[in-house]
Scaffold this motif. Sequence first.
Motif, PDB file in Angstrom:
ATOM      1  N   PRO A  52       3.375 -12.157  -7.738  1.00 37.82           N
ATOM      2  CA  PRO A  52       2.356 -11.120  -7.937  1.00 37.82           C
ATOM      3  C   PRO A  52       2.659  -9.877  -7.102  1.00 37.82           C
ATOM      4  O   PRO A  52       3.303  -9.968  -6.055  1.00 37.82           O
ATOM      5  CB  PRO A  52       1.062 -11.794  -7.461  1.00 37.82           C
ATOM      6  N   GLU A  53       2.191  -8.752  -7.588  1.00 34.39           N
ATOM      7  CA  GLU A  53       2.383  -7.495  -6.851  1.00 34.39           C
ATOM      8  C   GLU A  53       1.405  -7.389  -5.684  1.00 34.39           C
ATOM      9  O   GLU A  53       1.697  -6.752  -4.665  1.00 34.39           O
ATOM     10  CB  GLU A  53       2.183  -6.322  -7.812  1.00 34.39           C
ATOM     11  N   TYR A  54       0.233  -8.028  -5.851  1.00 34.08           N
ATOM     12  CA  TYR A  54      -0.820  -7.966  -4.837  1.00 34.08           C
ATOM     13  C   TYR A  54      -1.323  -9.375  -4.514  1.00 34.08           C
ATOM     14  O   TYR A  54      -1.440 -10.219  -5.403  1.00 34.08           O
ATOM     15  CB  TYR A  54      -2.026  -7.151  -5.339  1.00 34.08           C
ATOM     16  N   LEU A 101       3.396 -13.581  -1.962  1.00 33.64           N
ATOM     17  CA  LEU A 101       3.977 -12.470  -2.722  1.00 33.64           C
ATOM     18  C   LEU A 101       5.325 -12.856  -3.329  1.00 33.64           C
ATOM     19  O   LEU A 101       5.710 -12.346  -4.390  1.00 33.64           O
ATOM     20  CB  LEU A 101       4.133 -11.227  -1.826  1.00 33.64           C
ATOM     21  N   THR A 142       0.531  -6.055  -0.090  1.00 33.33           N
ATOM     22  CA  THR A 142       1.680  -5.855  -0.962  1.00 33.33           C
ATOM     23  C   THR A 142       2.909  -6.076  -0.079  1.00 33.33           C
ATOM     24  O   THR A 142       2.792  -6.321   1.118  1.00 33.33           O
ATOM     25  CB  THR A 142       1.728  -4.434  -1.555  1.00 33.33           C
ATOM     26  N   LYS A 143       4.096  -5.946  -0.663  1.00 34.27           N
ATOM     27  CA  LYS A 143       5.312  -6.100   0.144  1.00 34.27           C
ATOM     28  C   LYS A 143       5.498  -4.929   1.094  1.00 34.27           C
ATOM     29  O   LYS A 143       6.261  -5.018   2.057  1.00 34.27           O
ATOM     30  CB  LYS A 143       6.525  -6.257  -0.772  1.00 34.27           C
ATOM     31  N   ASN A 151      -0.643 -10.111 -11.985  1.00 37.14           N
ATOM     32  CA  ASN A 151      -0.451  -8.940 -11.123  1.00 37.14           C
ATOM     33  C   ASN A 151      -1.028  -9.144  -9.734  1.00 37.14           C
ATOM     34  O   ASN A 151      -0.512  -8.613  -8.751  1.00 37.14           O
ATOM     35  CB  ASN A 151      -1.099  -7.708 -11.757  1.00 37.14           C
ATOM     36  N   ASP A 196      -3.022   1.417 -10.227  1.00 35.40           N
ATOM     37  CA  ASP A 196      -2.284   1.795  -9.023  1.00 35.40           C
ATOM     38  C   ASP A 196      -3.036   1.360  -7.771  1.00 35.40           C
ATOM     39  O   ASP A 196      -4.204   0.958  -7.813  1.00 35.40           O
ATOM     40  CB  ASP A 196      -2.048   3.304  -9.001  1.00 35.40           C
ATOM     41  N   LYS A 197      -2.358   1.440  -6.653  1.00 34.61           N
ATOM     42  CA  LYS A 197      -2.884   0.946  -5.376  1.00 34.61           C
ATOM     43  C   LYS A 197      -4.199   1.630  -4.990  1.00 34.61           C
ATOM     44  O   LYS A 197      -5.143   0.977  -4.530  1.00 34.61           O
ATOM     45  CB  LYS A 197      -1.839   1.161  -4.287  1.00 34.61           C
TER      46      LYS A 197
END
Length: 304
Positions: free
Chosen positions: A200-202, A196, A216-217, A170, A256-257
């Motif tokens: 991975p999300e982060y 990214l 993040t994106k 992640n 979550d963020k």
Amino acid sequence: MTKPVVDLTIVGSIGIDTIETPTEKQEEILGGSVSYACAAASFFSHTGMVGVVGTDFPQEFRDTWSNMSIDLEGLQTVEGKTFRWGGAYHENMDNRDTLFTDLGVFESFSPELPEDYKEAPYLFLGNIHPALQLHVLEQTRDPKFVLIDTMDLWINIAKDDLAKVISRCNMLTLNESEAQLYTGEHSLTQAAKLLLELGPEYVLIKKGGNGSMLFTKQDIFLLHAYPLDTFKDPTGAGDTFAGGLMGALAASGKTDKKAIREAMVYGSIVASFGVEEFSLERLKQLDRDEIEIRVAEFKEMCRI
């Protein structure tokens, strides 16, 4: 009495270090990525340690972990010598020279997870060979959140394996020079975009005394470092930061963020305590109240 459930598994190296700074030298002290990360996480969550030591490993170091309520079921003891490392820091305390590396039993380390650890919802793959990180990941049962750390050595000699394991995590964390090395991009924003794309999300880029950047994106989050009066030993600061982050995130039960940003603050603050002394000495004396006081001070410093 029922054994507490492990909610965070941390895998990495365990070492006995000799550290030289411009003002002091400490020999035969407890080190290694998993030592720092587990110590930091222990303030927030029930943490399981996966690592290897030799038969020469001092009982007092085991007691340090036990006193922090770190679960040691995943700790292997193998006939032979514990991994040893020596480093000397330059005047600026940012750069250092490796004086010696004796792998000992770490050279043949194959991490095996106890049954409890396989179920842990949070996993931190500390800085070991990517093939071993993948081996650990394949033993887990659908973790909720996986953080992977790496270093320039693996980028240079095992980039394909590293890309494979990153794609299944992640979050990737690495320092700015490693991000630049992996991507060939000097700009950290450009480097993060390429990282990214690996999956991975982060992407969390550590900048030492200049804080950290979370990508993040969609957006970027910047976190300052806490300003310190006392700074003795930067060894393990990145592992302490990541361990504190994952411990706080596991305690929140979220991914979550907003929860990750909050966990970054806790990781940064625990790391700020850690560098005030050598090894785990400051973390051994630390309590949750001190952490919360400094977190509140830090948030006030950053408030607009």
